[in-house]
Design a protein around this motif. Structure first.
Motif, PDB file in Angstrom:
ATOM      1  N   PRO A  23      41.978  32.579  10.620  1.00  0.00           N
ATOM      2  CA  PRO A  23      43.077  32.431   9.661  1.00  0.00           C
ATOM      3  C   PRO A  23      44.064  31.357  10.097  1.00  0.00           C
ATOM      4  N   PRO A  24      44.453  30.449   9.186  1.00  0.00           N
ATOM      5  CA  PRO A  24      45.486  29.460   9.537  1.00  0.00           C
ATOM      6  C   PRO A  24      46.843  30.140   9.625  1.00  0.00           C
ATOM      7  N   LYS A  25      47.835  29.406  10.078  1.00  0.00           N
ATOM      8  CA  LYS A  25      49.168  29.969  10.231  1.00  0.00           C
ATOM      9  C   LYS A  25      50.023  29.807   8.983  1.00  0.00           C
ATOM     10  N   VAL A  26      49.454  29.173   7.958  1.00  0.00           N
ATOM     11  CA  VAL A  26      50.207  28.888   6.737  1.00  0.00           C
ATOM     12  C   VAL A  26      49.380  29.281   5.516  1.00  0.00           C
ATOM     13  N   ASP A  27      50.035  29.371   4.373  1.00  0.00           N
ATOM     14  CA  ASP A  27      49.332  29.603   3.118  1.00  0.00           C
ATOM     15  C   ASP A  27      48.629  28.328   2.664  1.00  0.00           C
ATOM     16  N   SER A  28      47.612  28.511   1.860  1.00  0.00           N
ATOM     17  CA  SER A  28      46.870  27.389   1.286  1.00  0.00           C
ATOM     18  C   SER A  28      47.042  27.405  -0.228  1.00  0.00           C
ATOM     19  N   ALA A  29      46.678  26.306  -0.867  1.00  0.00           N
ATOM     20  CA  ALA A  29      46.754  26.220  -2.319  1.00  0.00           C
ATOM     21  C   ALA A  29      45.596  25.385  -2.831  1.00  0.00           C
ATOM     22  N   VAL A  30      45.142  25.703  -4.020  1.00  0.00           N
ATOM     23  CA  VAL A  30      44.124  24.905  -4.695  1.00  0.00           C
ATOM     24  C   VAL A  30      44.805  24.115  -5.804  1.00  0.00           C
ATOM     25  N   VAL A  31      44.523  22.826  -5.838  1.00  0.00           N
ATOM     26  CA  VAL A  31      45.046  21.956  -6.892  1.00  0.00           C
ATOM     27  C   VAL A  31      43.880  21.279  -7.592  1.00  0.00           C
ATOM     28  N   VAL A  32      44.093  20.926  -8.847  1.00  0.00           N
ATOM     29  CA  VAL A  32      43.080  20.251  -9.644  1.00  0.00           C
ATOM     30  C   VAL A  32      43.595  18.870 -10.026  1.00  0.00           C
ATOM     31  N   PHE A  33      42.752  17.863  -9.878  1.00  0.00           N
ATOM     32  CA  PHE A  33      43.079  16.491 -10.269  1.00  0.00           C
ATOM     33  C   PHE A  33      42.303  16.116 -11.522  1.00  0.00           C
ATOM     34  N   LEU A  34      43.022  15.564 -12.505  1.00  0.00           N
ATOM     35  CA  LEU A  34      42.403  15.014 -13.705  1.00  0.00           C
ATOM     36  C   LEU A  34      42.818  13.556 -13.823  1.00  0.00           C
ATOM     37  N   PRO A  35      41.878  12.621 -13.868  1.00  0.00           N
ATOM     38  CA  PRO A  35      42.219  11.197 -13.871  1.00  0.00           C
ATOM     39  C   PRO A  35      43.095  10.806 -15.058  1.00  0.00           C
ATOM     40  N   LEU A  36      44.044   9.921 -14.794  1.00  0.00           N
ATOM     41  CA  LEU A  36      44.870   9.363 -15.853  1.00  0.00           C
ATOM     42  C   LEU A  36      44.123   8.216 -16.534  1.00  0.00           C
ATOM     43  N   PRO A  37      44.443   7.927 -17.789  1.00  0.00           N
ATOM     44  CA  PRO A  37      43.827   6.767 -18.444  1.00  0.00           C
ATOM     45  C   PRO A  37      44.250   5.486 -17.740  1.00  0.00           C
ATOM     46  N   PRO A  38      43.441   4.436 -17.819  1.00  0.00           N
ATOM     47  CA  PRO A  38      43.724   3.189 -17.088  1.00  0.00           C
ATOM     48  C   PRO A  38      45.115   2.624 -17.330  1.00  0.00           C
ATOM     49  N   GLU A  39      45.633   2.738 -18.544  1.00  0.00           N
ATOM     50  CA  GLU A  39      46.931   2.140 -18.848  1.00  0.00           C
ATOM     51  C   GLU A  39      48.093   2.841 -18.140  1.00  0.00           C
ATOM     52  N   LYS A  40      47.865   4.037 -17.606  1.00  0.00           N
ATOM     53  CA  LYS A  40      48.927   4.748 -16.896  1.00  0.00           C
ATOM     54  C   LYS A  40      48.831   4.575 -15.383  1.00  0.00           C
ATOM     55  N   ARG A  41      47.801   3.892 -14.927  1.00  0.00           N
ATOM     56  CA  ARG A  41      47.622   3.680 -13.495  1.00  0.00           C
ATOM     57  C   ARG A  41      48.316   2.388 -13.071  1.00  0.00           C
ATOM     58  N   PRO A  42      48.597   2.239 -11.783  1.00  0.00           N
ATOM     59  CA  PRO A  42      49.316   1.043 -11.335  1.00  0.00           C
ATOM     60  C   PRO A  42      48.517  -0.233 -11.539  1.00  0.00           C
ATOM     61  N   ALA A  43      49.195  -1.269 -12.012  1.00  0.00           N
ATOM     62  CA  ALA A  43      48.544  -2.566 -12.205  1.00  0.00           C
ATOM     63  C   ALA A  43      48.193  -3.202 -10.864  1.00  0.00           C
ATOM     64  N   ASP A  44      49.020  -2.949  -9.857  1.00  0.00           N
ATOM     65  CA  ASP A  44      48.811  -3.520  -8.526  1.00  0.00           C
ATOM     66  C   ASP A  44      48.972  -2.405  -7.494  1.00  0.00           C
ATOM     67  N   PRO A  45      47.881  -1.669  -7.210  1.00  0.00           N
ATOM     68  CA  PRO A  45      47.971  -0.547  -6.279  1.00  0.00           C
ATOM     69  C   PRO A  45      48.509  -0.920  -4.901  1.00  0.00           C
ATOM     70  N   GLU A  46      48.121  -2.097  -4.389  1.00  0.00           N
ATOM     71  CA  GLU A  46      48.595  -2.495  -3.063  1.00  0.00           C
ATOM     72  C   GLU A  46      50.111  -2.658  -3.046  1.00  0.00           C
ATOM     73  N   ALA A  47      50.649  -3.215  -4.109  1.00  0.00           N
ATOM     74  CA  ALA A  47      52.099  -3.379  -4.206  1.00  0.00           C
ATOM     75  C   ALA A  47      52.795  -2.026  -4.268  1.00  0.00           C
ATOM     76  N   LEU A  48      52.233  -1.099  -5.042  1.00  0.00           N
ATOM     77  CA  LEU A  48      52.829   0.229  -5.146  1.00  0.00           C
ATOM     78  C   LEU A  48      52.792   0.944  -3.796  1.00  0.00           C
ATOM     79  N   ALA A  49      51.666   0.861  -3.105  1.00  0.00           N
ATOM     80  CA  ALA A  49      51.558   1.511  -1.798  1.00  0.00           C
ATOM     81  C   ALA A  49      52.601   0.966  -0.831  1.00  0.00           C
TER      82      ALA A  49
END
Length: 267
Positions: free
Chosen positions: A180-206
């Motif tokens: 057993p870990p020492k903390v609680d865990s959680a399950v999350v679900v990812f659903l991809p965003l449409p291309p127009e909502k994603r960053p135009a320049d990921p490196e710049a955003l990072a």
């Protein structure tokens, strides 16, 4: 609690952050969240002794890829062949996500010590991620779901939410794991965003989010003036409706994307 693993679990390796699921109800809920349909391509990260794999094997996928860093478990899974099943012995942090062809659904009980960089890579580099269900430390899950203005909102939040919609699954206590870990865990679900909502320049955003949240208590104008003296001007913030006195945690995901474009535009 009955053993639900395909193989007898060896002693968990602390160096790999291993905590093996042993609660079948939890495992079934993760599989349900993945919504596997006939013809899907599915990847499981870190199958270990195979609690999740055992429920994935009979489903109507076209391809099931198991990515396992632990050589012992990689060999165990490879010794149980199935049409369409592929076992890759390797580290998910070094996996060539860009090479994945066609849509993929990805699941995994991610090691706490590498979950954040692993998800950072997957959402931005897997070209056709169609859905993901990850078990992670609850604290990290809170960061993924955070909204501007809170203490949990940070660089990881902005980055992940720039590529996917994050949905809350459920919380799991330590007793569902061995050890057993020492903390609680959680399950999350990812659903991809449409291309127009994603960053135009990921490196710049990072670059921008890492820069800003390393100094999250400082004002935007202070951070940008000192870090980017050749790029920053008060007019850039004004054009985006931002105040120089704002702190990074008050900007929305879309505002960070717009600011990154304005600061690092190649035009």
């Amino acid at each position: 609690m009955p053993d639900i693993n395909l193989f007898t679990a060896a002693k968990a390796k602390k160096s790999l952050g291993q905590h093996f699921l042993r609660d079948e109800r939890v495992v079934q809920r993760i599989v349900d969240l993945l919504r596997i349909e006939e013809g899907d391509q599915v990847m499981e990260i870190g199958p270990g002794p195979g609690a999740l794999t055992a429920l994935l094997r009979p489903l109507p996928w076209k391809r099931l890829l198991l990515l396992e860093k632990d050589d012992h478990y990689a060999a165990e899974h490879a010794a149980r062949p199935l049409p369409g099943l592929e076992v890759v012995a390797g580290d998910a942090l070094a996996y060539p996500w860009e090479a994945m062809e066609g849509p993929w659904k990805i699941a995994g009980n991610l090691p706490y010590n590498v979950a954040s960089p692993m998800m950072w890579d997957i959402v931005s580099r897997a070209p056709q991620l169609s859905r993901a269900a990850f078990m992670i430390q609850k604290e990290v899950g809170d960061r993924l779901l955070a909204r501007p203005g809170g203490k949990d909102y940070g660089a990881l939040t902005v980055w992940i939410q720039s590529f996917v919609s994050v949905q809350k699954g459920f919380v799991i206590g330590p007793s569902a794991f061995s050890p057993p870990p020492k903390v609680d865990s959680a399950v999350v679900v990812f659903l991809p965003l449409p291309p127009e909502k994603r960053p135009a320049d990921p490196e710049a955003l990072a670059r921008l989010v890492k820069l800003c949240f390393q100094q999250r208590r400082k004002q935007l104008q202070t951070i940008l003036r000192h870090a980017l003296p050749d790029r920053y001007s008060p007019e850039i913030l004004a054009a985006l409706g931002l105040e120089g006195t704002q702190r990074p945690e008050t900007l929305s995901v879309s505002q960070f994307q717009s600011l990154a474009d304005a600061l690092f535009s190649k035009k």
